[in-house]
Write an enzyme that holds these catalytic residues in place. Structure first.
Site, short mmCIF file in Angstrom:
data_model
loop_
_atom_site.label_atom_id
_atom_site.label_comp_id
_atom_site.label_asym_id
_atom_site.label_seq_id
_atom_site.Cartn_x
_atom_site.Cartn_y
_atom_site.Cartn_z
N CYS A 101 0.85 -1.19 0.00
CA CYS A 101 0.00 0.00 0.00
C CYS A 101 0.89 1.25 0.00
CB CYS A 101 -0.90 0.00 1.24
SG CYS A 101 -1.86 1.51 1.35
N GLU A 131 3.51 -5.84 8.50
CA GLU A 131 3.84 -4.45 8.14
C GLU A 131 5.02 -3.94 8.98
OE1 GLU A 131 0.61 -1.51 8.24
OE2 GLU A 131 2.10 -0.01 8.78
N CYS A 199 -3.52 5.39 8.90
CA CYS A 199 -4.04 5.80 7.59
C CYS A 199 -5.49 6.28 7.67
CB CYS A 199 -3.91 4.64 6.61
SG CYS A 199 -5.16 3.39 6.84
N SER A 228 -5.24 -6.72 11.69
CA SER A 228 -4.97 -5.75 12.76
C SER A 228 -6.10 -4.73 12.86
CB SER A 228 -3.63 -5.05 12.48
OG SER A 228 -3.43 -3.99 13.37
#
Ligand code: SF4
Length: 319
Positions: A101, A131, A199, A228
């Site tokens: 992303c 991540e 985000c 998550s």
């Protein structure tokens, strides 16, 4: 005697974010362009339904690049990878199709910039999340993971004048705020990202679930246990003193949750497809929940372009 009206409050926005939409598009196009088996490192997004659907189409999910035959194409998942993994892919002459992303890539850039400037980076996130593993890999010797407030209270840095913090994109906004407050108190010179790393999709879904919790007696979050942002939605709802459950699919719905309940809030994590939400609404109808009201928090218009390698090949095919 009249029946109590049983109501569903449906969160909006919910479900897929722009990064997940793009990652799924990437795999679909890659299957068409490169054929199967198509190798994807890690689950493309953390959702069992999506992963299983791709498996049936010939996608092979691997955690180790050694399992990918030399010269194959490899898709990196939306969660991103460390530079070491990228290097390994090049060494194995794999064609990289990067579905990371762009908002995760932003965190990678920030971490490497702070590292180049000699900062110690306090990365607020979950240690074993894909991540975080990827972002930490940008500067493993200069990065310390902060998972909870106790870590923030205890962490020691070599130079308190050169310390920065960054966050995983899918954290609870409130938890991250609590941790950064502690860090700012302990390290008054600490610097952070210009704009929050959490985000837009995480932020919007968390705010929307708080609205739901004001209206509904029970909150159901559609999402997989390893997602998550879906877990955070359930925790946030539970934190508002509302009964809250995470469901992978409608078949996880337990009738006992609905006993004595007349209002249910429904939302979905950023990796959960709408088809699963609709299945859950169908299941709730069987228990008398026919009246659906959408609670619109905000409208999302963000989209991300395909990675260049795919965009170029698609353009070539079209011309
Ligand atoms: S949740 Fe946020 S960071 Fe993660 S893929 Fe979606 S938009 Fe990107």
């Amino acid at each position: 005697m009249t029946d109590v009206t049983k109501k569903i409050y449906l969160a909006s926005p919910r479900g897929f974010c722009a990064g997940v939409d793009r990652a799924i598009d990437v795999v679909e196009h890659a299957i068409r362009l490169y054929g199967t088996p198509l190798y994807v490192r890690h689950e493309i997004v953390h959702n069992r339904y999506i992963v299983e659907s791709f498996r049936t189409k010939g996608v092979v999910f691997v955690d180790n690049l050694a399992d990918v035959p030399r010269g194959s194409a490899i898709v990196f998942s939306a969660h991103g990878v460390s530079p070491a993994i990228r290097q390994e892919a090049q060494t194995r002459e794999l064609t990289i199709i990067d579905a990371t992303c762009p908002l995760v890539t932003k965190v990678h850039r920030e971490i490497s910039r702070f590292a180049r400037l000699g900062f110690t980076i306090l990365l607020i996130g979950h240690k074993r999340h894909a991540e975080t593993e990827g972002t930490m890999g940008e500067a493993p010797d200069q990065t310390i993971i902060i998972e909870k407030r106790e870590d923030a209270e205890r962490v020691q840095v070599a130079n308190p004048h050169k310390v920065a913090f960054l966050t995983q994109t899918t954290l609870s906004i409130d938890d991250a705020k609590e941790i950064t407050t502690i860090l700012r108190e302990r390290f008054p010179h600490i610097v952070g990202p210009k704009r929050s790393d959490i985000c837009y999709a995480t932020t919007n879904r968390q705010e929307a679930v708080k609205f739901l919790a004001q209206k509904a007696e029970l909150i159901l979050v559609v999402g997989s246990p390893n997602s998550s942002n879906s877990n955070r939605l359930r925790e946030i709802a539970a934190g508002q003193q509302v009964q809250a459950h995470l469901l992978d699919t409608a078949s996880d719905l337990l009738p006992k949750w609905l006993e004595g309940i007349s209002s249910v809030g429904v939302t979905a994590g950023a990796s959960a497809p709408e088809v699963l939400v609709q299945e859950l609404l169908g299941a709730l109808q069987q228990y008398g929940f026919h009246d659906i009201e959408e609670i619109r928090h905000t409208e999302e218009k963000i989209t991300f372009q395909l990675p260049e390698i795919l965009a170029m090949q698609l353009q070539r095919d079209d011309s």
